[in-house]
Design a protein around this motif. Structure first.
Motif, PDB file in Angstrom:
ATOM      1  N   THR A   5       0.665  -1.234  -0.140  1.00  0.00           N
ATOM      2  CA  THR A   5      -0.124  -0.072   0.067  1.00  0.00           C
ATOM      3  C   THR A   5       0.777   1.201  -0.085  1.00  0.00           C
ATOM      4  O   THR A   5       2.067   1.338   0.059  1.00  0.00           O
ATOM      5  N   LEU A   6       0.222   2.248  -0.205  1.00  0.00           N
ATOM      6  CA  LEU A   6       1.064   3.576  -0.091  1.00  0.00           C
ATOM      7  C   LEU A   6       2.324   3.705  -0.956  1.00  0.00           C
ATOM      8  O   LEU A   6       3.208   4.387  -0.876  1.00  0.00           O
ATOM      9  N   GLU A   7       1.926   3.146  -2.408  1.00  0.00           N
ATOM     10  CA  GLU A   7       2.908   3.445  -3.592  1.00  0.00           C
ATOM     11  C   GLU A   7       3.070   4.800  -3.870  1.00  0.00           C
ATOM     12  O   GLU A   7       3.961   5.031  -4.452  1.00  0.00           O
ATOM     13  N   ASP A   8       2.334   5.520  -3.458  1.00  0.00           N
ATOM     14  CA  ASP A   8       2.312   7.148  -3.927  1.00  0.00           C
ATOM     15  C   ASP A   8       3.338   7.693  -2.866  1.00  0.00           C
ATOM     16  O   ASP A   8       3.301   9.104  -3.227  1.00  0.00           O
ATOM     17  N   HIS A   9       3.770   7.281  -1.944  1.00  0.00           N
ATOM     18  CA  HIS A   9       4.686   7.869  -0.746  1.00  0.00           C
ATOM     19  C   HIS A   9       5.891   7.365  -0.993  1.00  0.00           C
ATOM     20  O   HIS A   9       6.252   6.268  -1.124  1.00  0.00           O
ATOM     21  N   ASP A  10       6.993   8.350  -1.144  1.00  0.00           N
ATOM     22  CA  ASP A  10       8.348   8.042  -1.335  1.00  0.00           C
ATOM     23  C   ASP A  10       9.175   7.875   0.208  1.00  0.00           C
ATOM     24  O   ASP A  10      10.118   7.237   0.229  1.00  0.00           O
ATOM     25  N   THR A  36      12.850  -0.960  -1.500  1.00  0.00           N
ATOM     26  CA  THR A  36      12.439   0.022  -0.833  1.00  0.00           C
ATOM     27  C   THR A  36      13.530   0.726  -0.369  1.00  0.00           C
ATOM     28  O   THR A  36      13.924   2.134  -0.606  1.00  0.00           O
ATOM     29  N   THR A 114      -0.019   7.025   8.763  1.00  0.00           N
ATOM     30  CA  THR A 114       1.066   7.269   7.444  1.00  0.00           C
ATOM     31  C   THR A 114       1.481   8.545   7.871  1.00  0.00           C
ATOM     32  O   THR A 114       2.795   8.643   7.557  1.00  0.00           O
TER      33      THR A 114
END
Length: 120
Positions: A5-10, A36, A114
């Protein structure tokens, strides 16, 4: 099984665990963490255990402990999401295996988890 999940967070990696995790699941999670970490330095992590039912076998649990100890210094903060009190207890136990700051969150606090894991 698990899903990323949270693939849009670097700066934060997210993993949702569902059902019983197998040794293969744990090895795939470990590979994802390596990938990652190579790209992000010391990110935060959000682990969603809302649908988690435990480990399928002792070897899966061993792989989890091995992974946690191997990455004990790699994450700035680890947020654990769950709706069962034993998850709070498990988070306390996991603190012994990692040097990352850890905090437990209720499922309705996903956004807060998050934000916290990302240092906010």
């Amino acid at each position: 099984m698990f899903r990323e999940t949270l693939e849009d967070h670097d700066d934060v990696i997210g993993i949702a665990c569902e059902g019983k995790l197998t040794e293969d699941d744990m090895k795939r999670i470990h590979a994802l963490l390596h990938e990652t970490l190579a790209a992000a330095g010391q990110p935060g992590m959000v682990i969603d255990l809302t649908g988690f039912d435990g480990f399928e076998s002792p070897s899966a649990l061993r792989e989890d402990v091995r992974m946690e100890t191997a990455h004990r210094n790699d994450f700035s903060r680890i947020a654990v999401i769950g709706d069962r009190k034993w998850i709070e207890w498990g988070t306390s136990l996991a603190k012994a295996l990692t040097r990352s700051e850890m905090q437990w969150f209720e499922p309705h606090d996903r956004n807060q988890a998050t934000d916290w894991a990302g240092g906010g």
